[in-house]
Motif scaffolding. Structure first.
Motif, PDB file in Angstrom:
ATOM      1  N   ILE A 209       0.852  -1.184   0.000  1.00 12.02           N
ATOM      2  CA  ILE A 209       0.000   0.000   0.000  1.00 12.02           C
ATOM      3  C   ILE A 209       0.886   1.231   0.000  1.00 12.02           C
ATOM      4  O   ILE A 209       1.910   1.268   0.693  1.00 12.02           O
ATOM      5  N   GLU A 210       0.527   2.194  -0.844  1.00 13.99           N
ATOM      6  CA  GLU A 210       1.272   3.457  -0.926  1.00 13.99           C
ATOM      7  C   GLU A 210       0.264   4.581  -0.794  1.00 13.99           C
ATOM      8  O   GLU A 210      -0.701   4.643  -1.570  1.00 13.99           O
ATOM      9  N   ALA A 216      -4.655   6.663  -2.414  1.00 11.72           N
ATOM     10  CA  ALA A 216      -3.894   5.464  -2.056  1.00 11.72           C
ATOM     11  C   ALA A 216      -3.883   4.452  -3.189  1.00 11.72           C
ATOM     12  O   ALA A 216      -4.872   4.283  -3.908  1.00 11.72           O
ATOM     13  N   PHE A 217      -2.742   3.794  -3.312  1.00 15.24           N
ATOM     14  CA  PHE A 217      -2.538   2.697  -4.258  1.00 15.24           C
ATOM     15  C   PHE A 217      -2.427   1.411  -3.441  1.00 15.24           C
ATOM     16  O   PHE A 217      -1.662   1.347  -2.478  1.00 15.24           O
ATOM     17  N   LEU A 218      -3.197   0.410  -3.816  1.00 14.47           N
ATOM     18  CA  LEU A 218      -3.114  -0.875  -3.116  1.00 14.47           C
ATOM     19  C   LEU A 218      -2.982  -2.017  -4.109  1.00 14.47           C
ATOM     20  O   LEU A 218      -3.789  -2.147  -5.030  1.00 14.47           O
ATOM     21  N   THR A 219      -1.953  -2.839  -3.945  1.00 11.17           N
ATOM     22  CA  THR A 219      -1.906  -4.121  -4.645  1.00 11.17           C
ATOM     23  C   THR A 219      -2.068  -5.187  -3.555  1.00 11.17           C
ATOM     24  O   THR A 219      -1.307  -5.223  -2.585  1.00 11.17           O
ATOM     25  N   ASN A 236     -10.445   5.289   5.582  1.00  9.59           N
ATOM     26  CA  ASN A 236      -9.071   4.931   5.190  1.00  9.59           C
ATOM     27  C   ASN A 236      -9.015   3.553   4.546  1.00  9.59           C
ATOM     28  O   ASN A 236      -9.751   2.647   4.929  1.00  9.59           O
ATOM     29  N   LEU A 237      -8.088   3.429   3.610  1.00  8.51           N
ATOM     30  CA  LEU A 237      -7.828   2.137   2.987  1.00  8.51           C
ATOM     31  C   LEU A 237      -6.591   1.519   3.642  1.00  8.51           C
ATOM     32  O   LEU A 237      -5.562   2.176   3.787  1.00  8.51           O
ATOM     33  N   LEU A 238      -6.715   0.266   4.057  1.00  5.03           N
ATOM     34  CA  LEU A 238      -5.635  -0.404   4.788  1.00  5.03           C
ATOM     35  C   LEU A 238      -5.282  -1.735   4.127  1.00  5.03           C
ATOM     36  O   LEU A 238      -6.139  -2.369   3.510  1.00  5.03           O
ATOM     37  N   LEU A 239      -4.032  -2.127   4.291  1.00  6.24           N
ATOM     38  CA  LEU A 239      -3.599  -3.457   3.867  1.00  6.24           C
ATOM     39  C   LEU A 239      -3.485  -4.327   5.113  1.00  6.24           C
ATOM     40  O   LEU A 239      -2.813  -3.957   6.073  1.00  6.24           O
TER      41      LEU A 239
END
Ligand SMILES: [Mn+2]
Length: 253
Positions: A209-210, A216-219, A236-239
């Motif tokens: 996650i960046e 935000a960018f998530l792979t 929020n986006l979380l890994l």
């Protein structure tokens, strides 16, 4: 509060051996959590290691998975499914019978007050030219029609080879995977410029996650080694990783 879970590259196998049964047990644990939370599930491709829809036949090895997805739907969970390279041939059993929102192409959609871009990510890498050609062939309507005429047992037998092929292609060094992630981040910048808040992808099997300002960018990673997933808590986006008890689990890179 609208919350969501993001899963990709689960690569469910239609031959269920002991490892596969344990992987599913862990997966169903997460799906139960999604159900209890009344969250939305976003599948970002390669959920199945092979999926092909015939008119009257469904894959026996996925029966409990179909049942689980039906259970979630029955309890009001919305499911979005973006096709991957292993499960491009999604059809009306998923849409009509299971009530899943299927996207055969990358999609931009609004959820929980944010703009999301969801893309499995196959063919994004610059060095994937050969694959892009193969993809055009595998998705050709004539080939798909011909495959549908094969006996399903033969079709599944053939699919094992294609699937094995694309797995050996994925046995790459960390530097290569890292490079892929960076390429995907460069691509995501264009999508951010088009108005997306969050860019969610998979395929690389290398979780990351960046946060780029507010965006935000998530792979996502995978459900083979990392057992990782994305979680949106409403702001929020979380890994995250599912704490696996029954199988070895790789730490986040
Ligand atoms: Mn993939």
């Amino acid at each position: 509060m609208e919350t969501a879970y993001f899963l990709s590259d689960v690569h469910l196998k239609f031959h269920v051996d002991e490892t596969e049964a344990l992987r599913r047990q862990e997966l169903f644990g997460l799906l139960d959590q999604i159900k209890a939370e009344q969250a939305t599930l976003f599948i970002v491709g390669d959920w199945f290691d092979f999926y092909f829809e015939y008119r009257h036949v469904i894959t026996a090895g996925y029966f409990d998975v179909f049942m689980k997805l039906a259970e979630l739907r029955k309890h009001g969970v919305t499911i979005h499914y973006v096709a991957g390279n292993h499960d491009y041939w999604l059809g009306k059993f998923l849409t009509t019978d299971l009530g899943i929102q299927v996207h055969l192409r990358p999609v931009m959609l609004d959820f929980g007050g944010k703009r999301w871009h969801l893309i499995h990510g196959d063919g994004l890498a610059k060095d994937d030219r050969g694959y892009r050609l193969l993809r055009r062939f595998l998705r050709h309507p004539v080939l798909i029609a011909a495959f549908r005429w094969l006996h399903p047992d033969v079709g599944h037998w053939l699919a094992k080879f294609v699937s094995y092929q694309s797995r050996t292609l994925n046995a790459e060094t960390e530097a290569v995977l890292e490079n892929r992630v960076q390429e995907n981040i460069v691509y995501a910048q264009q999508i951010f410029a088009e108005g997306a808040d969050f860019f969610v992808t998979g395929h690389v099997h290398w979780p990351r996650i960046e946060h780029i300002g507010e965006k935000a960018f998530l792979t996502i990673g995978d459900w083979l080694d990392h057992f990782s997933f994305g979680y949106y808590d409403g702001a929020n986006l979380l890994l995250k990783q599912w704490p696996v008890k029954s199988l070895p689990q790789r730490e986040l890179p």
